[in-house]
Design a protein around this motif. Sequence first.
Motif, PDB file in Angstrom:
ATOM      1  N   VAL A  79       7.273 -28.556 -20.157  1.00  0.00           N
ATOM      2  CA  VAL A  79       7.954 -29.679 -19.528  1.00  0.00           C
ATOM      3  C   VAL A  79       9.406 -29.660 -19.992  1.00  0.00           C
ATOM      4  CG1 VAL A  79       8.054 -32.184 -19.285  1.00  0.00           C
ATOM      5  CG2 VAL A  79       5.838 -31.044 -19.488  1.00  0.00           C
ATOM      6  N   ALA A  80      10.336 -29.618 -19.044  1.00  0.00           N
ATOM      7  CA  ALA A  80      11.750 -29.590 -19.405  1.00  0.00           C
ATOM      8  C   ALA A  80      12.156 -30.903 -20.065  1.00  0.00           C
ATOM      9  CB  ALA A  80      12.594 -29.341 -18.165  1.00  0.00           C
ATOM     10  N   ALA A  81      12.987 -30.787 -21.097  1.00  0.00           N
ATOM     11  CA  ALA A  81      13.521 -31.961 -21.790  1.00  0.00           C
ATOM     12  C   ALA A  81      14.999 -32.121 -21.448  1.00  0.00           C
ATOM     13  CB  ALA A  81      13.334 -31.816 -23.294  1.00  0.00           C
ATOM     14  N   GLU A  82      15.469 -33.334 -21.517  1.00  0.00           N
ATOM     15  CA  GLU A  82      16.867 -33.621 -21.252  1.00  0.00           C
ATOM     16  C   GLU A  82      17.580 -33.918 -22.567  1.00  0.00           C
ATOM     17  OE1 GLU A  82      17.200 -36.782 -18.480  1.00  0.00           O
ATOM     18  OE2 GLU A  82      16.319 -35.636 -16.803  1.00  0.00           O
ATOM     19  N   ALA A  83      18.862 -33.507 -22.638  1.00  0.00           N
ATOM     20  CA  ALA A  83      19.634 -33.689 -23.863  1.00  0.00           C
ATOM     21  C   ALA A  83      20.733 -34.716 -23.659  1.00  0.00           C
ATOM     22  CB  ALA A  83      20.245 -32.366 -24.300  1.00  0.00           C
ATOM     23  N   ASP A  84      21.048 -35.448 -24.731  1.00  0.00           N
ATOM     24  CA  ASP A  84      22.211 -36.321 -24.685  1.00  0.00           C
ATOM     25  C   ASP A  84      23.359 -35.655 -25.427  1.00  0.00           C
ATOM     26  OD1 ASP A  84      21.848 -36.707 -27.413  1.00  0.00           O
ATOM     27  OD2 ASP A  84      21.038 -38.736 -27.207  1.00  0.00           O
ATOM     28  N   LYS A  85      24.490 -36.328 -25.510  1.00  0.00           N
ATOM     29  CA  LYS A  85      25.682 -35.732 -26.100  1.00  0.00           C
ATOM     30  C   LYS A  85      25.548 -35.469 -27.588  1.00  0.00           C
ATOM     31  CE  LYS A  85      27.897 -40.274 -26.696  1.00  0.00           C
ATOM     32  NZ  LYS A  85      27.714 -40.316 -28.140  1.00  0.00           N
ATOM     33  N   ASP A  86      24.582 -36.108 -28.255  1.00  0.00           N
ATOM     34  CA  ASP A  86      24.407 -35.950 -29.698  1.00  0.00           C
ATOM     35  C   ASP A  86      23.350 -34.912 -30.068  1.00  0.00           C
ATOM     36  OD1 ASP A  86      26.319 -37.949 -30.337  1.00  0.00           O
ATOM     37  OD2 ASP A  86      24.812 -39.488 -29.866  1.00  0.00           O
ATOM     38  N   GLY A  87      22.811 -34.205 -29.081  1.00  0.00           N
ATOM     39  CA  GLY A  87      21.852 -33.154 -29.368  1.00  0.00           C
ATOM     40  C   GLY A  87      20.409 -33.589 -29.421  1.00  0.00           C
ATOM     41  N   TRP A  88      20.115 -34.794 -28.916  1.00  0.00           N
ATOM     42  CA  TRP A  88      18.728 -35.262 -28.857  1.00  0.00           C
ATOM     43  C   TRP A  88      18.106 -34.821 -27.534  1.00  0.00           C
ATOM     44  CZ3 TRP A  88      15.948 -37.518 -32.665  1.00  0.00           C
ATOM     45  CH2 TRP A  88      16.653 -38.037 -33.759  1.00  0.00           C
ATOM     46  N   TRP A  89      16.949 -34.177 -27.632  1.00  0.00           N
ATOM     47  CA  TRP A  89      16.195 -33.743 -26.455  1.00  0.00           C
ATOM     48  C   TRP A  89      14.960 -34.636 -26.344  1.00  0.00           C
ATOM     49  CZ3 TRP A  89      17.877 -29.570 -23.416  1.00  0.00           C
ATOM     50  CH2 TRP A  89      18.955 -28.851 -23.941  1.00  0.00           C
ATOM     51  N   SER A  90      14.679 -35.094 -25.127  1.00  0.00           N
ATOM     52  CA  SER A  90      13.550 -36.006 -24.953  1.00  0.00           C
ATOM     53  C   SER A  90      12.853 -35.762 -23.630  1.00  0.00           C
ATOM     54  CB  SER A  90      14.021 -37.465 -25.028  1.00  0.00           C
ATOM     55  OG  SER A  90      14.979 -37.733 -24.028  1.00  0.00           O
ATOM     56  N   CYS A  91      11.575 -36.087 -23.601  1.00  0.00           N
ATOM     57  CA  CYS A  91      10.794 -36.031 -22.374  1.00  0.00           C
ATOM     58  C   CYS A  91       9.570 -36.914 -22.536  1.00  0.00           C
ATOM     59  CB  CYS A  91      10.381 -34.597 -22.028  1.00  0.00           C
ATOM     60  SG  CYS A  91       9.211 -33.858 -23.187  1.00  0.00           S
ATOM     61  N   HIS A  92       8.921 -37.230 -21.413  1.00  0.00           N
ATOM     62  CA  HIS A  92       7.696 -38.030 -21.397  1.00  0.00           C
ATOM     63  C   HIS A  92       6.619 -37.223 -20.691  1.00  0.00           C
ATOM     64  CE1 HIS A  92       5.114 -41.601 -21.128  1.00  0.00           C
ATOM     65  NE2 HIS A  92       4.799 -41.145 -19.912  1.00  0.00           N
ATOM     66  N   VAL A  93       5.413 -37.223 -21.257  1.00  0.00           N
ATOM     67  CA  VAL A  93       4.287 -36.501 -20.659  1.00  0.00           C
ATOM     68  C   VAL A  93       3.152 -37.495 -20.422  1.00  0.00           C
ATOM     69  CG1 VAL A  93       2.625 -34.629 -20.935  1.00  0.00           C
ATOM     70  CG2 VAL A  93       4.949 -34.372 -21.821  1.00  0.00           C
ATOM     71  N   ASP A  94       2.880 -37.752 -19.158  1.00  0.00           N
ATOM     72  CA  ASP A  94       1.842 -38.721 -18.812  1.00  0.00           C
ATOM     73  C   ASP A  94       0.468 -38.291 -19.296  1.00  0.00           C
ATOM     74  OD1 ASP A  94       3.465 -40.602 -17.538  1.00  0.00           O
ATOM     75  OD2 ASP A  94       3.384 -39.536 -15.615  1.00  0.00           O
ATOM     76  N   GLU A  95       0.196 -36.980 -19.227  1.00  0.00           N
ATOM     77  CA  GLU A  95      -1.148 -36.488 -19.550  1.00  0.00           C
ATOM     78  C   GLU A  95      -1.437 -36.461 -21.053  1.00  0.00           C
ATOM     79  OE1 GLU A  95       0.402 -34.074 -15.977  1.00  0.00           O
ATOM     80  OE2 GLU A  95       1.178 -35.023 -17.793  1.00  0.00           O
ATOM     81  N   ALA A  96      -0.406 -36.554 -21.872  1.00  0.00           N
ATOM     82  CA  ALA A  96      -0.599 -36.465 -23.319  1.00  0.00           C
ATOM     83  C   ALA A  96      -1.197 -37.757 -23.860  1.00  0.00           C
ATOM     84  CB  ALA A  96       0.716 -36.159 -24.001  1.00  0.00           C
ATOM     85  N   THR A  97      -1.955 -37.613 -24.944  1.00  0.00           N
ATOM     86  CA  THR A  97      -2.567 -38.755 -25.616  1.00  0.00           C
ATOM     87  C   THR A  97      -2.799 -38.379 -27.073  1.00  0.00           C
ATOM     88  OG1 THR A  97      -4.381 -40.346 -25.525  1.00  0.00           O
ATOM     89  CG2 THR A  97      -4.924 -38.039 -25.062  1.00  0.00           C
ATOM     90  N   ALA A  98      -3.424 -39.274 -27.839  1.00  0.00           N
ATOM     91  CA  ALA A  98      -3.738 -38.963 -29.232  1.00  0.00           C
ATOM     92  C   ALA A  98      -4.619 -37.719 -29.295  1.00  0.00           C
ATOM     93  CB  ALA A  98      -4.435 -40.143 -29.891  1.00  0.00           C
ATOM     94  N   GLY A  99      -4.256 -36.789 -30.146  1.00  0.00           N
ATOM     95  CA  GLY A  99      -4.985 -35.534 -30.273  1.00  0.00           C
ATOM     96  C   GLY A  99      -4.376 -34.395 -29.483  1.00  0.00           C
ATOM     97  N   THR A 100      -3.471 -34.676 -28.551  1.00  0.00           N
ATOM     98  CA  THR A 100      -2.835 -33.612 -27.770  1.00  0.00           C
ATOM     99  C   THR A 100      -2.021 -32.703 -28.684  1.00  0.00           C
ATOM    100  OG1 THR A 100      -2.695 -34.943 -25.760  1.00  0.00           O
ATOM    101  CG2 THR A 100      -1.135 -33.125 -25.961  1.00  0.00           C
ATOM    102  N   LEU A 101      -2.190 -31.392 -28.503  1.00  0.00           N
ATOM    103  CA  LEU A 101      -1.408 -30.413 -29.255  1.00  0.00           C
ATOM    104  C   LEU A 101      -0.133 -30.093 -28.495  1.00  0.00           C
ATOM    105  CD1 LEU A 101      -4.253 -27.962 -30.385  1.00  0.00           C
ATOM    106  CD2 LEU A 101      -3.225 -29.829 -31.694  1.00  0.00           C
ATOM    107  N   TYR A 102       0.948 -29.887 -29.238  1.00  0.00           N
ATOM    108  CA  TYR A 102       2.222 -29.610 -28.585  1.00  0.00           C
ATOM    109  C   TYR A 102       3.152 -28.837 -29.520  1.00  0.00           C
ATOM    110  CZ  TYR A 102       4.322 -33.344 -31.421  1.00  0.00           C
ATOM    111  OH  TYR A 102       4.772 -34.110 -32.458  1.00  0.00           O
ATOM    112  N   GLN A 103       4.131 -28.162 -28.926  1.00  0.00           N
ATOM    113  CA  GLN A 103       5.226 -27.498 -29.629  1.00  0.00           C
ATOM    114  C   GLN A 103       6.502 -27.701 -28.830  1.00  0.00           C
ATOM    115  OE1 GLN A 103       2.927 -23.722 -29.586  1.00  0.00           O
ATOM    116  NE2 GLN A 103       3.690 -23.412 -31.675  1.00  0.00           N
ATOM    117  N   TRP A 104       7.601 -27.297 -29.415  1.00  0.00           N
ATOM    118  CA  TRP A 104       8.867 -27.235 -28.705  1.00  0.00           C
ATOM    119  C   TRP A 104       9.247 -25.770 -28.506  1.00  0.00           C
ATOM    120  CZ3 TRP A 104      11.516 -31.170 -26.458  1.00  0.00           C
ATOM    121  CH2 TRP A 104      11.160 -32.475 -26.824  1.00  0.00           C
TER     122      TRP A 104
END
Length: 611
Positions: free
Chosen positions: A46-71
């Motif tokens: 899932v592509a993340a968006e960055a702000d001017k300070d270098g923060w990358w963020s995204c939202h994943v509807d399908e994710a929940t407690a226990g979901t595994l993830y990486q960047w």
Amino acid sequence: MRCKHSMPFGAELAAGGGVDFRLWAPAAERAELAFYPGLAGRPVFVAAEADKDGWWSCHVDEATAGTLYQWRIDEDLLVPDPASRQNPRGVNSPSAVVDPLQFEWDPTWTGRPWRETVLYEMHVGAFTPEGTFDAAAGRLKQLADLGVTAVELMPIADFPGRFGWGYDGVLPYAPKSEYGTPDELKHFVQQAHRLGLMVFLDVVYNHFGPQGNYLPRYAPQFFSATHDSPWGKAINFDGEGSRTVRDFFIHNALYWVQEYRFDGLRLDAVHAIVDDGSPHFLEELSSAVRTATHGRHVHLVLENEHNGYHHLAPQPRPGRFDAQWNDDFHHALHVSLTGETRAYYHDYGDEPLGQLARSLAHGMLYEGSPRKPGGAREDVRAAPAQPLTTLVNFAHNHDQVGNRAFGERLSELVPSEARELPTLLALLTPAIPMLFFGEEQGASEPFLYFADWDGELREAVRAGRLREFGPLAGADAGKPLPDACSIDTFETSRPDAANGDRCAGRRWREMVQAALHARRDHITPRQGQLLHGQHTSQRVGATGINVQWRYDDGQMLSLELNLGPELLEVPEEHLGPVEARLVFSHRWGDAPRGTWPAWAARWTLGGEVTL
């Protein structure tokens, strides 16, 4: 009661469902979240968006407690979340989303005041054969029955390999997966609270470990461009981008004391934290913790080789710390009993009994001054007297035992008749006492340096230890140096709990219990009356020490100590009042007044004596 610490880092369950993910990666040109819909299979990006300070963020509807993830950084490098709450498969594998609110806490626990603290330092992996939070929780009642009031865990932040001391962690928010899950750690803390035990956590804010640390690749601002540390580039607390770095570690401290309900933090090696800004990072962290935990007893302790007592205050204050480890007491005690003057014992070789006497009465001996490569201080300067309740005294800890070639405990290095004295001297002063796990039963097992490194680092560690200890091991011990990277070295460092039920171990436990009961009855209730800077000590003969700790009601706790193998004839001016109450004695027997038996100590409480 359910507890959660909200922070700008990591993964947060969203109120409307799904999970919000955030990563500070100012050096990345592109960042994507890789999440795993099932327990196996390929990730979904899932592509993340960055702000001017270098923060990358995204939202994943399908994710929940226990979901595994990486960047995924720049379509190339898969990395764990540096603010991961859990990495169940190790630090080089996917992180897991955690729901902190699924654990139910007892609402009544607010901690214990600092004056009641009796610390017990524990390595979770070596404390029990299972090496888990759950197994350790099953033995907490024994510690509470002994008289311990606070368990201090060596670092549990996830680090590479199956075993290690924990000081090379790379995921500061994730409990070591081999020890257990976040909820199992919370169960450990809750079980301790139900037994009246506080729980402290050793945290490392001065460096990241050398393996499994991906921050230089996408957030090099975590590391200073101008300051170094013993482990490479220092953490950046005062340069460009340091606001986010400071927040990362301050949020970490708040996370442990709020989400996990820890009662205290011990900050490792703060002399290696370099900050030329204002306020200093340590001051800002202390203020944040004090504000966030108002109404609870939450304690902050330092390890500071430079003896920076200006960070300390005898009462809880924003910006200040409750206490720090008193290496000077340990070193003077060690040299007095063993005669060793190598490395950092160098500064204590000149009249060690006199230095021990001064430390008992005044606290730290030296101030400032870093150490030279050989271990001696560059500039030996005497420290003024400190409030004794701001110091933690110990005869053993992980450093002082484990940094020896063969990990011997001090009790194994002294004459057999003197084995118990180091422990008793640490327990029965107005300073806060600390036991090292196994010490309560007189453990003879060593505590060695162990780390499950691999590849080039493994060979570098082996070679480095041979350079440091090889000649010593061959000349003095006649046995091979333990391999730090062998699991056998780790297993050898586990005290045998069954020894506590055998005759010698049972006697040790009874002695420690009696000493802690004496502390509870005679020393702890008077901590608030302790005067500052008015305690005294004297050398008595060739092997004796006399110490007087004074209180504001005219009472005085006295120690008479003979650290020698012969009966000591004592002049009248060094004898306590006849009517003083006995607090505790060791090997004193029915010695006539005017004599101190060999390897003996006696504590009494009574009125002032003119010396």
